[in-house]
Design an enzyme around this catalytic site. Structure first.
Site, PDB file in Angstrom:
ATOM      1  N   ASP A 131       0.828  -1.196   0.000  1.00 12.98           N
ATOM      2  CA  ASP A 131       0.000   0.000   0.000  1.00 12.98           C
ATOM      3  C   ASP A 131       0.871   1.258   0.000  1.00 12.98           C
ATOM      4  O   ASP A 131       0.566   2.234   0.671  1.00 12.98           O
ATOM      5  CB  ASP A 131      -0.905  -0.045   1.257  1.00 12.98           C
ATOM      6  CG  ASP A 131      -1.969   1.039   1.249  1.00 12.98           C
ATOM      7  OD1 ASP A 131      -2.299   1.521   0.169  1.00 12.98           O
ATOM      8  OD2 ASP A 131      -2.467   1.398   2.333  1.00 12.98           O
ATOM      9  N   CYS A 191     -23.411  -4.895   1.112  1.00  9.55           N
ATOM     10  CA  CYS A 191     -22.473  -3.774   1.302  1.00  9.55           C
ATOM     11  C   CYS A 191     -23.094  -2.458   0.838  1.00  9.55           C
ATOM     12  O   CYS A 191     -22.974  -1.423   1.492  1.00  9.55           O
ATOM     13  CB  CYS A 191     -21.145  -4.043   0.593  1.00  9.55           C
ATOM     14  SG  CYS A 191     -21.271  -4.372  -1.180  1.00  9.55           S
ATOM     15  N   CYS A 195     -24.324   0.755   3.625  1.00 10.68           N
ATOM     16  CA  CYS A 195     -23.406   1.899   3.715  1.00 10.68           C
ATOM     17  C   CYS A 195     -24.207   3.154   4.093  1.00 10.68           C
ATOM     18  O   CYS A 195     -25.051   3.606   3.318  1.00 10.68           O
ATOM     19  CB  CYS A 195     -22.683   2.114   2.384  1.00 10.68           C
ATOM     20  SG  CYS A 195     -21.598   3.569   2.437  1.00 10.68           S
ATOM     21  N   CYS A 238     -13.641   2.622   8.689  1.00 13.15           N
ATOM     22  CA  CYS A 238     -14.989   2.050   8.763  1.00 13.15           C
ATOM     23  C   CYS A 238     -14.928   0.622   8.238  1.00 13.15           C
ATOM     24  O   CYS A 238     -14.256   0.352   7.248  1.00 13.15           O
ATOM     25  CB  CYS A 238     -15.954   2.881   7.914  1.00 13.15           C
ATOM     26  SG  CYS A 238     -17.621   2.195   7.835  1.00 13.15           S
TER      27      CYS A 238
END
Length: 307
Positions: A131, A191, A195, A238
């Site tokens: 990353d 999902c 949200c 989150c």
């Protein structure tokens, strides 16, 4: 050069170092991704993350990062915790940030990995990533058979869900390649439906500028009022789109001592978070990814989530 022998060595070494999966894809230009990435950027879904606009070519072509690259090795490292600290009605931080910053933990493993490759195979040119550079991690992981990209844009693995870090070795070494797996999301829209900020407007597309992770970590200015009352107590990152994903019922706790949370973090209630001092912040999150948002940023997030 024995391609199969080298491939077996790399996969065995990955296991030895604690990675839960190791897959290999051919290093080549990501032709299909170019228009998708361009469209996403043009629609402003990266919000204020202007760095996403940089190095467009490098994101799509691994040979621009490692000249002569032949293979992209994808590695998965589990971070699913023994105890979910987000279930007690207090403020919440993403599971990946419970312990020591994963960049530090995994980078060390990748350095050991490269040393072992040089020792066993010889002169191999390559770079390691966690990353930390313009690498389209999830695309490479999908190509390497590590899973499929879910409707929440995260990599999903049939056996392990999605609570893992992705890391890569880009090497100028010819290896046996793995093939992609099929998409198992089916008709599920958990999902998208769960949200609170509607950050997944359509399957497989996340509007980063509306994502709670972006708003609590990447956004350095004031959080827009349109998100008031929608944070559901998230103060850093989150996990909602992962927590509700049916595939995460297969997640198993990690065995990495460095990812264990600070004892004080385990017992913090809402009042502790709201009265957090700079001194306590520095102690609990000394080596944590939470430091990215800084003390002031975390206080801003708590104050916003509170209202």
């Amino acid at each position: 050069m024995n391609t199969s022998k080298n491939t077996a060595f790399i996969k065995n070494k990955a296991r030895e170092l604690g990675f839960m999966y190791c897959g290999i894809a051919k290093a080549e230009f990501l032709e299909e991704e170019a228009p998708r990435l361009e469209k996403w950027l043009n629609q402003g879904m990266h919000g204020k993350m202007s760095y996403m606009e940089n190095h467009f070519e490098k994101r799509l072509d691994p040979t621009k990062l490692v000249p002569g690259a032949k293979s992209v090795v994808t590695l998965l490292y589990n971070y699913y915790p023994q105890q979910d600290l987000a279930k007690d009605g207090s403020y919440k931080i993403a599971k990946y940030a419970y312990g020591k910053d994963y960049h530090l933990v995994i980078k060390d493993k990748l350095k050991d990995f490269m040393s072992a490759i040089h020792e066993e195979i010889g002169e191999v040119d390559g770079r390691v990533f966690v990353d930390s550079a313009p690498v389209m991690e999830r695309t490479w992981a999908q190509r390497a058979g590590a899973g499929w990209i879910g409707k929440n844009s995260l990599l999903l693995n049939k056996q392990s869900g999605s609570f893992f870090f992705l890391a890569e070795l880009i090497l100028d070494l010819e290896l046996d390649h793995d093939g992609p797996v099929k998409d198992y999301c089916g008709t599920c829209t958990a999902c998208m439906d769960n949200c609170p900020t509607d950050a997944i407007p359509e399957p497989y597309v996340v509007d980063g500028s509306k994502c709670i992770s972006y708003l609590t970590i990447e956004l350095k200015e004031s959080i827009p009022d349109e998100f008031k009352g929608k944070f559901e107590n998230w103060a850093f990152g989150c996990d909602i789109c992962q927590d509700v994903c049916p595939w995460n019922r297969f997640s198993k706790p990690h065995h990495e001592p460095a990812f264990e949370p600070h004892e004080q973090l385990k017992s913090m209630n809402k009042k502790d978070w709201e009265e957090l001092t700079h001194e306590v912040f520095s102690e609990i999150f000394r080596k944590s990814a939470v430091k990215r948002t800084k003390f002031e940023g975390l206080k801003r997030n708590i104050s916003f989530a509170k209202n």
